[in-house]
Motif scaffolding. Sequence first.
Motif, PDB file in Angstrom:
ATOM      1  N   UNK A 148       0.758  -1.372  -0.081  1.00  0.00           N
ATOM      2  CA  UNK A 148      -0.046  -0.152   0.378  1.00  0.00           C
ATOM      3  C   UNK A 148       0.823   1.328   0.277  1.00  0.00           C
ATOM      4  N   UNK A 149       0.019   2.372  -1.189  1.00  0.00           N
ATOM      5  CA  UNK A 149       1.016   3.558  -0.651  1.00  0.00           C
ATOM      6  C   UNK A 149       1.234   4.649   0.386  1.00  0.00           C
ATOM      7  N   UNK A 150       2.332   4.771   0.486  1.00  0.00           N
ATOM      8  CA  UNK A 150       2.396   5.796   1.974  1.00  0.00           C
ATOM      9  C   UNK A 150       1.517   7.032   1.741  1.00  0.00           C
ATOM     10  N   UNK A 151       0.859   7.550   2.881  1.00  0.00           N
ATOM     11  CA  UNK A 151       0.706   8.548   2.433  1.00  0.00           C
ATOM     12  C   UNK A 151       1.802   9.542   2.640  1.00  0.00           C
ATOM     13  N   UNK A 152       1.706  10.514   1.802  1.00  0.00           N
ATOM     14  CA  UNK A 152       2.699  11.655   0.678  1.00  0.00           C
ATOM     15  C   UNK A 152       2.011  12.689   1.494  1.00  0.00           C
ATOM     16  N   UNK A 153       0.993  13.037   1.909  1.00  0.00           N
ATOM     17  CA  UNK A 153       0.582  14.507   2.434  1.00  0.00           C
ATOM     18  C   UNK A 153       0.463  14.473   3.874  1.00  0.00           C
ATOM     19  N   UNK A 154       1.964  14.405   4.114  1.00  0.00           N
ATOM     20  CA  UNK A 154       1.490  14.875   6.236  1.00  0.00           C
ATOM     21  C   UNK A 154       2.238  15.771   6.029  1.00  0.00           C
ATOM     22  N   UNK A 155       1.744  16.660   6.884  1.00  0.00           N
ATOM     23  CA  UNK A 155       2.646  17.894   7.047  1.00  0.00           C
ATOM     24  C   UNK A 155       2.378  18.175   8.708  1.00  0.00           C
ATOM     25  N   UNK A 156       2.357  19.414   9.632  1.00  0.00           N
ATOM     26  CA  UNK A 156       2.508  19.979  10.528  1.00  0.00           C
ATOM     27  C   UNK A 156       1.067  19.890  11.020  1.00  0.00           C
ATOM     28  N   UNK A 157       0.297  20.965  10.646  1.00  0.00           N
ATOM     29  CA  UNK A 157      -1.338  20.745  10.787  1.00  0.00           C
ATOM     30  C   UNK A 157      -2.303  19.012  10.717  1.00  0.00           C
ATOM     31  N   UNK A 158      -1.273  18.047  10.151  1.00  0.00           N
ATOM     32  CA  UNK A 158      -2.234  17.221   9.423  1.00  0.00           C
ATOM     33  C   UNK A 158      -1.688  15.936  11.249  1.00  0.00           C
ATOM     34  N   UNK A 159      -0.327  16.488  11.153  1.00  0.00           N
ATOM     35  CA  UNK A 159       0.051  15.563  12.575  1.00  0.00           C
ATOM     36  C   UNK A 159      -0.780  16.051  13.705  1.00  0.00           C
ATOM     37  N   UNK A 160      -0.843  17.223  13.600  1.00  0.00           N
ATOM     38  CA  UNK A 160      -1.803  18.356  15.153  1.00  0.00           C
ATOM     39  C   UNK A 160      -3.166  17.341  14.837  1.00  0.00           C
ATOM     40  N   UNK A 161      -3.625  17.258  13.684  1.00  0.00           N
ATOM     41  CA  UNK A 161      -4.891  16.542  13.922  1.00  0.00           C
ATOM     42  C   UNK A 161      -4.810  15.449  14.210  1.00  0.00           C
ATOM     43  N   UNK A 162      -3.995  14.739  13.512  1.00  0.00           N
ATOM     44  CA  UNK A 162      -4.475  13.128  13.526  1.00  0.00           C
ATOM     45  C   UNK A 162      -3.837  12.289  14.747  1.00  0.00           C
ATOM     46  N   UNK A 163      -3.461  13.201  16.088  1.00  0.00           N
ATOM     47  CA  UNK A 163      -2.944  13.515  17.504  1.00  0.00           C
ATOM     48  C   UNK A 163      -4.116  13.150  17.643  1.00  0.00           C
ATOM     49  N   UNK A 164      -4.248  14.237  17.873  1.00  0.00           N
ATOM     50  CA  UNK A 164      -5.719  14.302  18.026  1.00  0.00           C
ATOM     51  C   UNK A 164      -6.704  13.804  18.503  1.00  0.00           C
ATOM     52  N   UNK A 165      -7.325  12.832  17.057  1.00  0.00           N
ATOM     53  CA  UNK A 165      -8.111  11.852  17.008  1.00  0.00           C
ATOM     54  C   UNK A 165      -8.059  11.021  17.659  1.00  0.00           C
ATOM     55  N   UNK A 166      -6.812  10.907  17.533  1.00  0.00           N
ATOM     56  CA  UNK A 166      -6.352   9.145  18.485  1.00  0.00           C
ATOM     57  C   UNK A 166      -6.297   9.571  19.855  1.00  0.00           C
ATOM     58  N   UNK A 167      -6.125  10.856  20.423  1.00  0.00           N
ATOM     59  CA  UNK A 167      -5.964  10.506  22.135  1.00  0.00           C
ATOM     60  C   UNK A 167      -7.638  10.435  22.244  1.00  0.00           C
ATOM     61  N   UNK A 168      -8.088  11.186  21.727  1.00  0.00           N
ATOM     62  CA  UNK A 168      -9.760  11.861  22.118  1.00  0.00           C
ATOM     63  C   UNK A 168     -10.089  10.301  21.791  1.00  0.00           C
ATOM     64  N   UNK A 169     -10.106   9.567  20.536  1.00  0.00           N
ATOM     65  CA  UNK A 169     -10.981   8.329  20.345  1.00  0.00           C
ATOM     66  C   UNK A 169     -10.055   7.125  21.079  1.00  0.00           C
ATOM     67  N   UNK A 170      -8.951   7.153  22.101  1.00  0.00           N
ATOM     68  CA  UNK A 170      -8.544   5.883  22.708  1.00  0.00           C
ATOM     69  C   UNK A 170      -8.191   6.347  24.393  1.00  0.00           C
ATOM     70  N   UNK A 171      -8.129   7.546  24.177  1.00  0.00           N
ATOM     71  CA  UNK A 171      -8.086   8.341  25.732  1.00  0.00           C
ATOM     72  C   UNK A 171      -6.631   8.139  26.583  1.00  0.00           C
ATOM     73  N   UNK A 172      -5.852   7.861  25.335  1.00  0.00           N
ATOM     74  CA  UNK A 172      -4.566   8.069  25.999  1.00  0.00           C
ATOM     75  C   UNK A 172      -3.817   8.010  25.012  1.00  0.00           C
ATOM     76  N   UNK A 173      -2.160   8.014  24.949  1.00  0.00           N
ATOM     77  CA  UNK A 173      -1.367   8.173  24.189  1.00  0.00           C
ATOM     78  C   UNK A 173      -1.362   7.550  23.431  1.00  0.00           C
ATOM     79  N   UNK A 174      -0.771   7.115  21.774  1.00  0.00           N
ATOM     80  CA  UNK A 174      -0.825   5.917  21.332  1.00  0.00           C
ATOM     81  C   UNK A 174       1.081   5.382  22.223  1.00  0.00           C
TER      82      UNK A 174
END
Length: 218
Positions: free
Chosen positions: A1-27
């Motif tokens: 599978x091709x890796x996502x090449x559209x990752x920038x700083x703001x996208x990382x902030x959004x992905x991290x925020x979604x993760x901890x809200x969904x999982x209740x903890x850090x990755x």
Amino acid sequence: MMKNKNINKEKLLSLYGDYILSNGERPKNIYLFAKENNFEEEIFYQYFTGFEQIEKEILNHFFIKSLELCEQTEHWNEMNSKEKLLNLHFTFFENLTMNRSLVLMILGETKRKEWVILQELRKSFLEFTKQLTFENLEILEKAKESIKNFNEKTREEALWLHFISIIEFWKKDQSPSFEKTDLYIEKTIDTGFEFINNEPLKKVMDLGKFLWKEKFKV
């Protein structure tokens, strides 16, 4: 599978925020976080060194975006220091409220973690205060002589202390639409640093018709 090449700083902030809200903890680790979101781990390190740094940047990001929005408003450059403070504070805390669950998770439950997480925000806030004219800033004019006679750097720190007090109040505010936080911003900027002069952030407030009491602890 091709890796996502559209990752920038703001996208990382959004992905991290979604993760901890969904999982209740850090990755568990950065490798797994990157794998789950389909990008190479090395891309993460182009922007951040770890999860603590990304949490610091999320709060700072909200502040920078709030300031950018304020600066785009009509007559921003013509506003006095008090008007700029009010506009920025209202915009920033509206931004925080829109992301309240995330912000509360990032700040954590201990003062030690909170002060660590706020480090980047503090730098940006102090940089903002450099554009303010202290001679005409009512909040400082109403302070004791000991604060008014301090140098500019110390007065910037006093404004930061006030800013922290708003964050502490907002965290505890249970009023509809957090309207008491808006009142707190307005009233404390109007009344100056009287509440800071009497044991920082611990004095019980009584601001006229604003009949509520709250204690702050550093």
